[in-house]
Structure formats: C-alpha cells, structure tokens
Write an enzyme that holds these catalytic residues in place. Sequence first.
Site, PDB file in Angstrom:
ATOM      1  N   VAL A  38      12.111  24.726  -9.430  1.00 18.42           N
ATOM      2  CA  VAL A  38      13.548  24.836  -9.694  1.00 18.42           C
ATOM      3  C   VAL A  38      14.219  23.470  -9.560  1.00 18.42           C
ATOM      4  O   VAL A  38      15.112  23.129 -10.337  1.00 18.42           O
ATOM      5  CB  VAL A  38      14.207  25.877  -8.754  1.00 18.42           C
ATOM      6  CG1 VAL A  38      15.703  25.955  -8.998  1.00 18.42           C
ATOM      7  CG2 VAL A  38      13.574  27.250  -8.951  1.00 18.42           C
TER       8      VAL A  38
ATOM      9  N   PRO B 279      10.009  16.268   0.511  1.00 19.78           N
ATOM     10  CA  PRO B 279       8.739  15.619   0.887  1.00 19.78           C
ATOM     11  C   PRO B 279       7.825  15.548  -0.332  1.00 19.78           C
ATOM     12  O   PRO B 279       7.774  16.501  -1.120  1.00 19.78           O
ATOM     13  CB  PRO B 279       8.151  16.583   1.938  1.00 19.78           C
ATOM     14  CG  PRO B 279       9.274  17.463   2.358  1.00 19.78           C
ATOM     15  CD  PRO B 279      10.215  17.548   1.201  1.00 19.78           C
TER      16      PRO B 279
ATOM     17  N   ALA C  75       4.816  15.957  -0.771  1.00 22.34           N
ATOM     18  CA  ALA C  75       3.832  17.037  -0.867  1.00 22.34           C
ATOM     19  C   ALA C  75       4.372  18.232  -1.651  1.00 22.34           C
ATOM     20  O   ALA C  75       3.605  18.975  -2.274  1.00 22.34           O
ATOM     21  CB  ALA C  75       3.410  17.480   0.526  1.00 22.34           C
ATOM     22  N   GLY C  76       5.693  18.410  -1.630  1.00 17.58           N
ATOM     23  CA  GLY C  76       6.274  19.599  -2.264  1.00 17.58           C
ATOM     24  C   GLY C  76       6.760  19.370  -3.689  1.00 17.58           C
ATOM     25  O   GLY C  76       7.370  20.251  -4.289  1.00 17.58           O
TER      26      GLY C  76
ATOM     27  N   ASP D 280      18.969  30.792  -6.572  1.00 17.45           N
ATOM     28  CA  ASP D 280      18.561  32.161  -6.248  1.00 17.45           C
ATOM     29  C   ASP D 280      19.405  32.860  -5.184  1.00 17.45           C
ATOM     30  O   ASP D 280      19.045  33.959  -4.752  1.00 17.45           O
ATOM     31  CB  ASP D 280      17.084  32.214  -5.808  1.00 17.45           C
ATOM     32  CG  ASP D 280      16.155  31.908  -6.975  1.00 17.45           C
ATOM     33  OD1 ASP D 280      16.524  32.253  -8.108  1.00 17.45           O
ATOM     34  OD2 ASP D 280      15.080  31.329  -6.745  1.00 17.45           O
TER      35      ASP D 280
END
Lengths: 290, 290
Positions: free
Chosen positions: B32, B52, B54-55, B126
């Site tokens: 998103v 981060p 990693a995400g 969301d």
Amino acid sequence: MAEQQKPVGGGSLLIAWQLKDKKVLIVGGGEVGAQRIDSLLTTDANIDLVSPSAGLHLRTKKFLEQYPSRITHFDQSFSFPDTQQTAASIDVGAYDMVLTALDDTALSRKIVQACRSIRVPVNAADIPDLCDFYFGGQVRDGPLQIMISTNGNGPRIAALIKDRVKGALTGKEGEALIKVGLLRTKLKERAPGVGGDVGKRRMRWMSRVCEQWSLEDLSHLDEEAMEKLLDEGWERNEVPTPPEVSKESRSWSWVEVFKSNATRSLPSAASFAAGIVFAQFIFSVWRGKK
Amino acid sequence: MAEQQKPVGGGSLLIAWQLKDKKVLIVGGGEVGAQRIDSLLTTDANIDLVSPSAGLHLRTKKFLEQYPSRITHFDQSFSFPDTQQTAASIDVGAYDMVLTALDDTALSRKIVQACRSIRVPVNAADIPDLCDFYFGGQVRDGPLQIMISTNGNGPRIAALIKDRVKGALTGKEGEALIKVGLLRTKLKERAPGVGGDVGKRRMRWMSRVCEQWSLEDLSHLDEEAMEKLLDEGWERNEVPTPPEVSKESRSWSWVEVFKSNATRSLPSAASFAAGIVFAQFIFSVWRGKK
C-alpha cells in the site's frame, strides 16, 4: 537510472474528502457560491454561508429554501474577530474547510491567510495560488462519483471529456453499487465477524459475485434474489447465475440488453441493410446489362 | 418545500489537492505504501518515507531507485518526538500531509491523533474512520486526471468503471490539453495583460478554438501551425480551420480518423459485407428455384 521513465509530476492528488458532520464555511453567495453549495450538498457537511442577501444568486436562494437544515445563512459581510464591526465576527478556526467566492480579492487573500496560519483547508475561487485544492468537473450516480480535472489547462475541453465519460456509463452503475452494498450488509448479518478468516471469505465471495455478474444484473437484484443468492451461493461457496436466483431475470434481461445495445447495434443493422441494397443494385445493373 | 428534491448527501467532496513543493510523509513502505508513492509521484510533492528497509515492497524499492530526488527514505520505524528511542523522532507537524500504510492499527491511530490535533490532513490505509480523505481509481493522460470513487461501495466495480472511462477516451486528450496550454501561453505573450478587456477577449477566442477544433486536431498543433493560427485567427478575430493552418493536416487527418474509427467502423464494415453475402445467398436460392 533515468529519473523520468514515465511522465511524473505536474499533477494534483485527486482525493475524496470526507465531510460527514463537518462544518464548512462559504463566503459569498453569488454564482460561484451557488456552485460551491451544490458541490457540498453531495456530502453530509453542515454549511454556513456568509453573504449579504442582496448579493445572493437565484440558485443560492433556491438552495437556501430547499435545504434549510443543511445551510445556515448569515446575512452579512465577512468580518474578522479582531475588527470592531457591527456584524457578528467569523472565526475561521471553527470550520473544517473554508471556501471563498468573492469579487474582493484582497478580502479573499486575508481569509486565506487566516486559514493557512491554522491549517484550515481553503479554496479561493479564481485565485489558484490561494487554493489548497481545486474543484473539477463532476459526474455522480448515487454512490459513484467521478471527477475530471485538467489541472487548469482547459475548462472547455474538461466539459467535453465530462460528456464523454458520462456517455461511457450505462446509468446502472449507481444502482449496482447500492445493491452490492446491500448484499454486503446482508452477508455480514449472516456471517458476522471483523477481519480474520470469515472476513476474507466474505470479501472473496463478494468479489466473485461482482466479477461474474454484469452491472446490469447487479442493479436488478431485489430482496428475494439477494436471499436466494446468499442461500444457494454463499452457503455452498458458489456463485449462481442471475437467472438461477430470479425467475424474472430472463425476461427483463433481454429487454435491457436490447435497450442498452440499441445504440451500438443500430449502425450495424443499417450497414447490413445497406449491404443488401448495394447487392441488389449490383444485381440489377448486372441484369440490365444482360 | 421538500428537502429531498434530488438525491443529496452520502458522498464525498472530490477535489484536486495541490502538493507542489509540499512535504508529504508516508509511514510504511509495503504494497500500500508503494501505491501511495505512485499517487504522490503524480504531484510535485517532496516525499519522506519512514519504513525499515526489511519491510519495503519491491515496487517501493524501484521507486526509491528511480526517483531519488523525489523521495527521501528514513530506514527506521516511526517514533514520536516525545518518546525516548534510538531512531530519530518524526514530527508530523513538519508535514503538509501524512499517509500511514501500516499493519499496526494502534500506531496508525496514534499518528492520526497527532495529525488531527494540529489539523494536518491524514489518511490511514484500510481504516476509514481515521481518514480525512479517501483515494480512488485514477486515470491520467498528461494534464488530464480522472478519479473514480465508489465511496467504499465496491472496489471491483470501481475497476470496471475505470476501464470503461479509459475506453471512452481517445488517447488524444492529454496531448490536446498540452497544446491548448502552449497556445494560451503564446497568446498571452502576443497580447499581454491580466484581466480586463484583453483578458476577456483572449478567453473568448481560446474558447472558440476549443469549440470549433476537435481534440484530434488540437493534439496535432505544432509550433508553425500555432503561429499561423494566431496570425490568421487571433489577429483577425477569426478561427481558421485545421487544414487552413497546416499544409499536412489533411493527410494525417485521414490516417488518424481511420485509426481512431477502426474499432467502431469494423463492425459496420462486417455488417455491410454480411448484407452482400446475405443478398447473394437469397439471389442464388432464387436462381436455383427458377
């Protein structure tokens, strides 16, 4: 790597601003003020209109008569809280959004400055650099809203494109969206729960219905058909066809299909007839020559 | 008088938010988050992304590589100024808009509260009740932007309507708008002045050009044709036809007309041929009977 692999920048962020139970101030009730009221009536905002009665456009007056519970009219000129005037002062900080529709550019500028200093979203009609956001051409059909923005490049062309977009809709979109909303509500009553597995299963099944049914068919869903769709579809993890859940579906289907295709079919039918006439003509020429 | 003469309320205010040189914070660089970056690249906003590494979604990584001057990446989790954390703290008050795209609903809620307390426009993906505004389906062709919102009633149907709207455009709208913008700039150089009589005359003449020329013709305007249009049109207060200002206009016109009409003409041509075949068939049956 190239910074410009696709055309970026130069545009706006098109968004659907939420105004349910919010307070919006419109300063000026002339022609543009009436347009602003029209845009805001689409939402569930509470509208305060500040404008001397003498300056009200006919459309503004009609809106005030038609929607007294939506619009509060302050029959006065705009005046800031810190000025010593006879009219009641207006505190822009009491509003969630402010729109000016004034000929007085200097006053517009002052109002915009007051709004910006406390981050109240503001639009000053006809003064682009005083606008946090612009308006655009709008098409609405119930829950469906479409906005056309040319980013100030051509109001005439925007109107043309708006007509084209309108023409691309079948007129069933709004009704279909309403019915899909109702079906989703019924489904949630039948299989309650927020998120998790049931939430995902509900979403998947609703998506399948929307993919396999046409807008036309969705728009014709009635109470009985919805229940049948849930009984025979949701409970068995299937998606029945429209005729399977509605006895009448076939009859209206054909009428509607004819109606919606008429404009597209007619040129083909005319061409078919022209083909016959053409062949007849060739044939008669050929017979005449014999 | 009846309060509900036409269906009102229940909708959003569709607006084109201006973000030129504004600072926008996106928290979360997942799928998103990548969508949010995509929407913001349309504008001229400076984007700060807090997430981060990693995400990061693959698309987000690509955007960071492609547009290093547009997006600044903070490789960290979000942390408020008043907390004692190792990561640099983020002050939402430094931004003109904040978008969260997080799985952590509690953190999203805290960020939204911080934004709302100082009126920074905010959207939490969301979580509708934490959104000052929603996003919708978007169509873009240069300066033309179209947004389709179903007010949360059906994302699948929104995609379908988006395709239909796309199909209604000729693909020449963006180019036509760019050319009209250039023509207006040239006209302003030739007849300068803000507002007043010259401003009104300019607006009237531009409107006449946009009304009398097709989008197709406008999109083909080149430098030479624009100068000729201004020399022979503006100076004499007339609107020449496209062939009058461009020697080549006739030739490309026919090719383009054929190309743009091909999809619409083919069914008619096929019907015409079917008509001939049908007549032949009837004729041969009739001859066979004789």
